[in-house]
Design an enzyme around this catalytic site. Structure first.
Site, mmCIF file in Angstrom:
data_model
loop_
_atom_site.group_PDB
_atom_site.id
_atom_site.type_symbol
_atom_site.label_atom_id
_atom_site.label_comp_id
_atom_site.label_asym_id
_atom_site.label_seq_id
_atom_site.Cartn_x
_atom_site.Cartn_y
_atom_site.Cartn_z
ATOM 1 N N HIS A 1 36.370 56.524 45.648
ATOM 2 C CA HIS A 1 37.421 56.007 44.761
ATOM 3 C C HIS A 1 37.642 56.995 43.619
ATOM 4 C CE1 HIS A 1 39.501 53.394 41.925
ATOM 5 N NE2 HIS A 1 39.629 52.480 42.870
ATOM 6 N N TRP B 1 40.664 51.695 48.575
ATOM 7 C CA TRP B 1 40.788 50.436 49.329
ATOM 8 C C TRP B 1 42.169 50.238 49.934
ATOM 9 C CZ3 TRP B 1 44.437 47.848 46.495
ATOM 10 C CH2 TRP B 1 44.472 48.090 45.113
ATOM 11 N N ASN C 1 33.263 39.987 36.237
ATOM 12 C CA ASN C 1 34.251 40.914 36.778
ATOM 13 C C ASN C 1 35.221 40.191 37.706
ATOM 14 O OD1 ASN C 1 35.133 43.785 37.317
ATOM 15 N ND2 ASN C 1 34.671 43.123 39.395
ATOM 16 N N GLU C 2 36.489 40.410 37.494
ATOM 17 C CA GLU C 2 37.548 39.914 38.381
ATOM 18 C C GLU C 2 37.220 38.564 39.015
ATOM 19 O OE1 GLU C 2 38.736 43.106 41.056
ATOM 20 O OE2 GLU C 2 39.997 43.941 39.483
ATOM 21 N N ARG D 1 29.388 41.359 46.075
ATOM 22 C CA ARG D 1 29.513 40.839 44.706
ATOM 23 C C ARG D 1 30.433 39.630 44.740
ATOM 24 N NH1 ARG D 1 33.671 45.383 42.140
ATOM 25 N NH2 ARG D 1 34.993 45.485 43.965
ATOM 26 N N CYS E 1 30.450 24.201 47.952
ATOM 27 C CA CYS E 1 29.094 23.681 48.197
ATOM 28 C C CYS E 1 28.958 22.245 47.680
ATOM 29 C CB CYS E 1 28.063 24.586 47.526
ATOM 30 S SG CYS E 1 27.912 24.275 45.764
ATOM 31 N N GLU F 1 32.281 52.388 47.238
ATOM 32 C CA GLU F 1 33.386 52.953 46.455
ATOM 33 C C GLU F 1 33.179 54.435 46.163
ATOM 34 O OE1 GLU F 1 33.757 50.060 43.224
ATOM 35 O OE2 GLU F 1 35.269 49.031 44.417
ATOM 36 N N CYS G 1 28.018 30.619 43.369
ATOM 37 C CA CYS G 1 28.495 29.279 43.067
ATOM 38 C C CYS G 1 28.459 29.108 41.559
ATOM 39 C CB CYS G 1 27.568 28.261 43.735
ATOM 40 S SG CYS G 1 27.871 26.611 43.087
ATOM 41 N N GLU H 1 41.243 48.525 33.746
ATOM 42 C CA GLU H 1 40.987 49.483 34.829
ATOM 43 C C GLU H 1 42.316 50.030 35.321
ATOM 44 O OE1 GLU H 1 38.831 47.948 38.179
ATOM 45 O OE2 GLU H 1 37.448 46.812 36.910
HETATM 46 C C1 GLA Z 1 38.339 46.336 40.928
HETATM 47 C C2 GLA Z 1 36.941 46.141 40.387
HETATM 48 C C3 GLA Z 1 36.177 47.420 40.235
HETATM 49 C C4 GLA Z 1 36.431 48.341 41.403
HETATM 50 C C5 GLA Z 1 37.898 48.601 41.507
HETATM 51 C C6 GLA Z 1 38.280 49.577 42.588
HETATM 52 O O1 GLA Z 1 39.314 46.407 39.986
HETATM 53 O O2 GLA Z 1 36.924 45.445 39.179
HETATM 54 O O3 GLA Z 1 34.802 47.111 40.133
HETATM 55 O O4 GLA Z 1 35.957 47.755 42.561
HETATM 56 O O5 GLA Z 1 38.542 47.388 41.806
HETATM 57 O O6 GLA Z 1 39.653 49.812 42.597
HETATM 58 ZN ZN ZN Z 2 29.302 25.761 44.642
#
Ligand code: GLA
Ligand code: ZN
Length: 664
Positions: free
Chosen positions: A364, A321, A156-157, A118, A164, A361, A122, A313
């Protein structure tokens, strides 16, 4: 001050987390139904869906399948669960990478990633932008009137960079817009050094290795550009959401420890800040230390908008992890959740609701384990917390009043971390801020963490350690704050460079020289183990790492160095200016100095802690709206503690890991 609830008409603490029901579509008649039962049992009132569901929603290009999400949203509505709907852009379907390789990210060595995992796209790619916008538009149209729709969670994050050819073109356009002429750019980058001058915009290359490790000016601008890339991508994703569902708040989940994005800039486009908190409880550092560091993170994230945020979260048990997947000791879950509320969160959310059966995961921590039922220790703790949260509606929207602020500046951080000199990579901007924060945290004096663009008016005391890079207007804002009666503290390594990382000529701390009433002539870096002293108020404090050699220019000398060839020269000064005072601490000192100095200074500033003394490992935070307030007492240790409530009052007992909330 009380802010409106994050979700309109839902004046409750939101309790829930990431839920990935598309993994269980085949078993939906049993598992989904069971999930609703378990959510209710756990006191869960919100679930986040769709974050990585792109392939389930668009299995082939242009062929959408929303039926499973329709069913789920209806089920949420029937069960009183508010849906935080994720846009799926965090992980792309394989068909897209195969057909349009431009969507794949290119690393700094100019090698294109293979498809997979994930966060591997780009952000400049017109295809990626068009496809994310298209699916978001469909999501918004489909669920705009759905009673379950509560919040949009975009992607997400956000993190990383892409180098590129499309991104190079955008970077050049960004620079052209910023500097207008090559002459201005070359001057800003001091490009006469090492023949770095650019004579055509097309010659500009993002920093990358090997070969272009980076000129500091180039690196700074690349990080600014990267921030703008994320802002732009977020705005591209939210355009249809805002147009079709203008009343639904949008956010994306940030990471307090991530420094690749200027989050203060990013937060300008978020409706509400949300972040993912994974404290490493029960590690060698000790829970009290982890409590301190996590408090700092919450305050950093709250400071981005200075209003309540979402704990998007957190882990109800062990993460998968870390090198050691330690379980949360009994009580820790409740502590970490209420801890977030104490610092201004209006939500307690988890990664994740149900453990996935396979994939990276699968081990987790989650609300629902592979075991599948409610009869687990972790589930019981979550359900207990759920009960407790139901009684905390009063907290929703409450401010976190603070009379003092600490300045953390992402761009200063980038600049100082790039410096060749001082202590190289051990110069320690982030750690230094935590050390200054510590002196307040352990006394239960709340701090806001803000950056140098934000207004200072509401504070009595503002501390800006190592404000190495001064942005346009920062010195003027600080000076006005002091003139109007504020107390300001600066330290060594302040005011060396301007926004382009060009050194101020004519003496450091540059434009803050008149505010602080000093001139910094040199800075001495000490080898590990070497020390000097700062002599102040009859005591001798250890100084180490960095000692600046300064001259008073209107400031009064409060403390001096005890050793070396600069013994007897100023190490601590105060400059009275207008109605206020500006302090300067020339050396890095130990905690003993900061404890004494800030105890004295807080009293000078008229800032009183809630309780005179706190036992070690106990922290106090306050939320209030001007009329009502909630005082959180948190015991981060595994021992019983007692807080002295004042003369004639009974002490307040705290069990190990207990949080008491005194509401009045
Ligand atoms: C991040 C991601 C989640 C998951 C958690 C696991 O915060 O946003 O999708 O991967 O880590 O701790
Ligand atoms: Zn790019």
């Amino acid at each position: 001050m009380r802010y409106p609830p994050i979700v309109k008409n839902m004046p409750h603490i939101l309790h829930g987390g990431d839920y990935n029901p598309e993994q269980w579509i085949k078993w939906k008649d049993t598992i989904w139904k069971e999930d609703m039962r378990l959510a209710k049992l756990a006191g869960i009132n919100t679930l986040t869906v769709g974050i990585f569901s792109w392939t389930a929603l668009e299995p082939e290009e242009g062929q959408y399948n929303f039926s499973w999400l329709d069913e789920l949203m209806d089920m949420f509505a029937e069960n009183g669960v508010a849906a935080i709907v994720g846009t799926p852009s965090g992980a792309r379907p394989a068909w897209m990478s195969r057909k349009y390789p431009e969507v794949l990210r290119v690393n700094e060595s100019r090698v294109r990633n293979v498809h997979g995992e994930r966060h591997n796209h780009c952000l400049s790619s017109p295809v990626y932008r068009e496809k994310t916008m298209a699916i978001n538009e469909r999501l918004a149209r489909r669920y705009k009137d759905h009673p379950a729709l509560a919040v949009w969670h975009v992607s997400n994050e956000y993190s990383g960079e892409c180098h590129c050819p499309l991104c190079q073109v955008k970077f050049r356009a960004y620079l052209k817009n910023r500097y207008k002429t090559l002459d201005a750019l070359n001057e800003a980058w001091w490009a006469s050094f090492w023949s770095a001058a650019i004579t055509d915009w097309d010659q500009i290359e993002s920093p990358g290795s090997p070969g272009n490790g980076g000129h500091n000016g180039l690196k700074l601008d690349w990080r600014r550009f990267t921030t703008e890339q994320f802002v732009d991508s977020y705005l591209n994703e939210t355009a249809p959401l805002k147009e079709i569902t203008p009343d639904i708040p949008c956010t994306t989940n940030l990471m307090a420890g991530y420094t690749g994005i200027d989050y203060v800039r990013f937060a300008e486009v978020l409706d509400v800040v949300s972040w993912d908190s994974y404290p490493q409880w029960t590690s060698a550092e000790g829970n009290s230390e982890i409590g301190l560091r996590t408090s700092y993170c919450h305050d950093l994230m709250r400071g981005l908008k200075r209003k309540p945020f979402m704990l998007m979260e957190s882990c109800p048990s062990a993460t998968n992890w870390r090198p050691v997947a330690k379980l949360h000791r009994p009580g820790i879950h409740k502590l970490q959740s209420l801890h977030a509320l104490a610092h201004g969160a209006d939500t307690v959310q988890y990664f994740q609701f149900r453990k996935s059966r396979g994939g990276p995961e699968q081990h987790h921590g989650a609300v629902v384990d592979h075991y599948g039922g409610e009869n687990t220790r972790v589930f019981r703790e979550i359900a207990d917390l759920g009960e407790r949260l139901k009684g905390l509606d009063d907290l929703v929207g409450m401010d976190t009043p603070a009379e003092a602020a600490l300045i953390h500046d992402y761009q200063t951080r980038w600049a100082i971390e790039d410096v060749n000199g001082l202590l190289q990579e051990k110069t320690g901007y982030g750690e230094t801020l935590i050390e200054h924060y510590r002196a307040f945290w352990k006394r239960g004096i709340p701090l806001d963490i803000i950056d140098s663009r934000q207004s200072l008016e509401k504070y009595r005391l503002v501390i800006a350690p190592m404000l190495y890079l001064l942005r346009e207007g920062a010195a003027e804002r600080i000076d006005a704050f002091v003139q109007s009666g504020g107390i300001f503290v600066a330290t060594y390594a302040t005011g060396y460079v301007d926004e382009n990382a060009l050194a101020f000529l004519g003496g450091f701390p540059g434009p803050l020289r008149k505010t602080l009433g000093i001139w910094c002539e040199e800075i001495d870096a000490l080898y590990p183990g070497e020390t000097n002293t700062v002599e102040w108020e009859g005591k001798s404090y250890r100084a180490f790492d960095l000692c600046e050699l300064i001259h008073e220019e209107g400031a009064q000398v409060l403390g001096v160095y005890g050793g070396d060839f600069y013994a007897g020269t100023p190490a601590l000064t105060v400059h009275r200016r207008g109605k206020g005072r500006a302090y300067f601490l020339a050396a890095r000192t130990g905690r003993d100095f900061r404890d004494d100095f800030y105890r004295w200074l807080a009293a000078e500033a008229g800032i009183r802690p809630r309780f005179e003394e706190l036992p070690e490992g106990v922290s106090v935070q306050v939320r209030g709206d001007g009329e009502e307030e909630a005082v959180f007492l948190m015991n981060f240790t595994n021992e019983k503690k007692q807080v002295q409530a004042g003369p004639g009052k009974a002490g307040i007992d705290l069990e190990p890991f207990e949080v008491k909330i005194l509401q009045s």
